[in-house]
Design a protein around this motif. Structure first.
Motif, PDB file in Angstrom:
ATOM      1  N   HIS A 131       0.875  -1.187   0.000  1.00 23.96           N
ATOM      2  CA  HIS A 131       0.000   0.000   0.000  1.00 23.96           C
ATOM      3  C   HIS A 131       0.906   1.229   0.000  1.00 23.96           C
ATOM      4  CE1 HIS A 131      -3.051  -2.916   0.853  1.00 23.96           C
ATOM      5  NE2 HIS A 131      -2.665  -3.121   2.088  1.00 23.96           N
ATOM      6  N   LEU A 132       1.474   1.512  -1.181  1.00 22.24           N
ATOM      7  CA  LEU A 132       2.543   2.512  -1.235  1.00 22.24           C
ATOM      8  C   LEU A 132       2.027   3.926  -0.969  1.00 22.24           C
ATOM      9  CD1 LEU A 132       5.646   2.161  -1.909  1.00 22.24           C
ATOM     10  CD2 LEU A 132       5.097   3.401  -3.996  1.00 22.24           C
ATOM     11  N   TYR A 133       2.807   4.659  -0.239  1.00 20.94           N
ATOM     12  CA  TYR A 133       2.532   6.075   0.093  1.00 20.94           C
ATOM     13  C   TYR A 133       1.324   6.241   1.021  1.00 20.94           C
ATOM     14  CZ  TYR A 133       5.522   7.279  -3.966  1.00 20.94           C
ATOM     15  OH  TYR A 133       6.552   7.407  -4.859  1.00 20.94           O
ATOM     16  N   GLY A 134       0.726   5.110   1.480  1.00 18.47           N
ATOM     17  CA  GLY A 134      -0.461   5.212   2.341  1.00 18.47           C
ATOM     18  C   GLY A 134      -1.753   5.033   1.585  1.00 18.47           C
ATOM     19  N   GLN A 135      -1.650   4.683   0.298  1.00 15.78           N
ATOM     20  CA  GLN A 135      -2.852   4.443  -0.518  1.00 15.78           C
ATOM     21  C   GLN A 135      -3.039   2.944  -0.719  1.00 15.78           C
ATOM     22  OE1 GLN A 135      -4.587   6.464  -4.281  1.00 15.78           O
ATOM     23  NE2 GLN A 135      -2.754   5.407  -4.935  1.00 15.78           N
ATOM     24  N   PHE A 274      -8.074   9.213  -4.705  1.00 15.83           N
ATOM     25  CA  PHE A 274      -8.340   7.812  -4.371  1.00 15.83           C
ATOM     26  C   PHE A 274      -9.819   7.685  -4.030  1.00 15.83           C
ATOM     27  CE2 PHE A 274      -8.178   4.317  -1.086  1.00 15.83           C
ATOM     28  CZ  PHE A 274      -8.030   3.293  -2.013  1.00 15.83           C
ATOM     29  N   THR A 275     -10.534   6.866  -4.792  1.00 18.48           N
ATOM     30  CA  THR A 275     -11.989   6.830  -4.656  1.00 18.48           C
ATOM     31  C   THR A 275     -12.484   5.621  -3.863  1.00 18.48           C
ATOM     32  OG1 THR A 275     -12.055   5.695  -6.770  1.00 18.48           O
ATOM     33  CG2 THR A 275     -12.417   8.082  -6.819  1.00 18.48           C
ATOM     34  N   HIS A 279      -6.969   7.286   1.911  1.00 14.68           N
ATOM     35  CA  HIS A 279      -5.529   7.402   1.669  1.00 14.68           C
ATOM     36  C   HIS A 279      -4.962   8.138   2.884  1.00 14.68           C
ATOM     37  CE1 HIS A 279      -1.765   8.445  -0.163  1.00 14.68           C
ATOM     38  NE2 HIS A 279      -2.168   8.566  -1.405  1.00 14.68           N
ATOM     39  N   VAL A 280      -3.866   7.626   3.465  1.00 10.43           N
ATOM     40  CA  VAL A 280      -3.353   8.264   4.691  1.00 10.43           C
ATOM     41  C   VAL A 280      -2.076   9.078   4.452  1.00 10.43           C
ATOM     42  CG1 VAL A 280      -4.504   6.674   6.277  1.00 10.43           C
ATOM     43  CG2 VAL A 280      -2.190   6.135   5.470  1.00 10.43           C
TER      44      VAL A 280
END
Ligand SMILES: Cc1ncc(COP(=O)(O)O)c(C=O)c1O
Length: 371
Positions: A131-135, A274-275, A279-280
């Motif tokens: 889950h790269l970058y928090g997505q 991000f739908t 996303h963090v």
């Protein structure tokens, strides 16, 4: 200089709470595992919507033990992405298995599920989406394909504490999920630490044994294990930080929205919305073929930037394999050449962010063709 992350600002905001927590560990002398780690495991499992969580000494160890618990070993193949931090592939190597890569979707930087099935062979045992970058990676199709082929799914959630996918928390979407608490992560220890979450009691038991020399009973070793225990101090620090993680995550999301709005219509390539959940924003990366110039200009304007990551794993000298060549994973290779991370942390002040935005727009005037 506006830093890319500011750990000192966060420490200043929780200094008193941290002091009390650390004093508690000193008083108890429970320096490895102990009550603080056990309590953190319960709290983190609940936070992730998982039945259990096992604290270890790094995110890398979390991945390593999750793979071992899944029975991955020499001769096996494990599918992951090349556009990730090297630890994802390193952990697969530690088990004796071979990483096999599928390219990313260039819009999300995450595993392209449409490419997954073609990478599966008779030797494939597990899939490790990152889950790269928090997505979150697109888990529904990934899990569906894995189920069809009898593969175990282990999430690399090192960058995705609190992220959600289709209404579910990251940490309970596959068989196991692995988190890093490296200091710069969204939930960061004051040293090294990591966690595996799972709903499966058999995996949980095996990981608990493997992290502590393969024993349930002291000096009785039924598995060949490791010294991968989480330190009591890290458990105590992380429990303090758990009280703040939701507010910090929301602050990251607000900062990301501000960047999105400020750069809209400028021609700057910002992260795609991000739908499918939450996303963090561990990382907020823009991209440009002129990245080196961007980085140079932003540094000159007092804005620190980062590159996560400049080389995909299949092109890293230590992990190069005769099987892979430049050109094999074009979206990963292009992303590695183009991504540039902007300052992103919960304590980023409005005035600081306005300075970053002004600097970025200034550089865009010179470097974005359709500005
Ligand atoms: C995607 C990813 N996987 C694994 C890791 C390994 O975690 P750690 O540094 O805690 O070993 C990290 C972080 O460093 C990471 O970003």
């Amino acid at each position: 200089m506006i830093p890319i992350v500011d750990l000192k600002a966060q420490y200043a905001s929780i200094k008193d709470e941290i002091g009390v927590a650390i004093q508690g560990v000193l008083d108890s002398c429970q320096f490895t595992l102990g009550n603080e780690v056990a309590a953190l495991e319960k709290e983190f499992a609940t936070y992730c919507g998982a039945k259990d969580a096992i604290g270890v000494n790094s995110g890398t160890s979390a991945l390593h033990l999750a793979l071992l618990a899944a029975g991955v070993g020499p001769g096996d193949e494990v599918i992951t992405v090349p556009f990730t931090f090297v630890a994802t592939a390193a952990a697969i190597h530690y088990t004796g298995a071979t990483p096999v890569y599928v390219d990313i979707d260039p819009g999300t930087f995450n595993m392209d599920p449409e490419k997954l099935e073609a990478a599966i062979t008779a030797r494939t045992r597990a899939v490790v989406p990152v889950h790269l970058y928090g997505q979150p990676a697109d888990m529904d199709p990934i899990v569906e394909i894995a189920r069809k082929h009898g593969l175990i799914v282990i999430e690399d959630a090192a960058q995705a504490h609190g992220a959600e996918y289709n209404g579910r928390r990251i940490g309970s979407l596959g068989e196991m999920a692995c988190f890093s608490f490296y200091p710069g992560k969204n939930l960061g220890a004051y040293g090294e630490a990591g966690m595996v979450t799972t709903d499966n009691p058999t995996y949980a038991k095996k990981i608990r044994m493997l992290r502590d020399w393969g024993s349930e009973q002291k000096y009785h070793h039924t598995l060949k294990g490791y010294n991968f225990r989480m330190e009591g101090m890290q458990g105590a620090v992380l429990r303090v930080k758990m009280r703040h993680i939701e507010a910090w995550t929301e602050a990251r999301r607000v900062a990301a929205r501000r960047y999105d709005e400020a750069f809209a219509g400028s021609g700057i390539e910002t992260p795609r919305p991000f739908t499918k959940g939450r996303h963090v924003y561990h990382v907020y990366a823009i991209r440009s073929p002129a990245r080196a110039k961007w980085q140079h200009e932003l540094t000159a304007k007092g804005v620190q930037t980062g590159i996560h990551y400049p080389l995909p794993v299949h092109l890293q000298p230590a992990y190069a394999d005769a099987k892979w060549r430049r050109g094999d994973f074009p979206h990963s290779e292009k992303a590695a050449e183009e991504v540039l991370s902007l300052p992103m942390y919960p304590e980023l002040q409005n005035a600081q962010q306005e300075e970053v935005v002004a600097a970025v727009l200034d550089v865009a005037r010179q470097l974005v063709p359709n500005y």
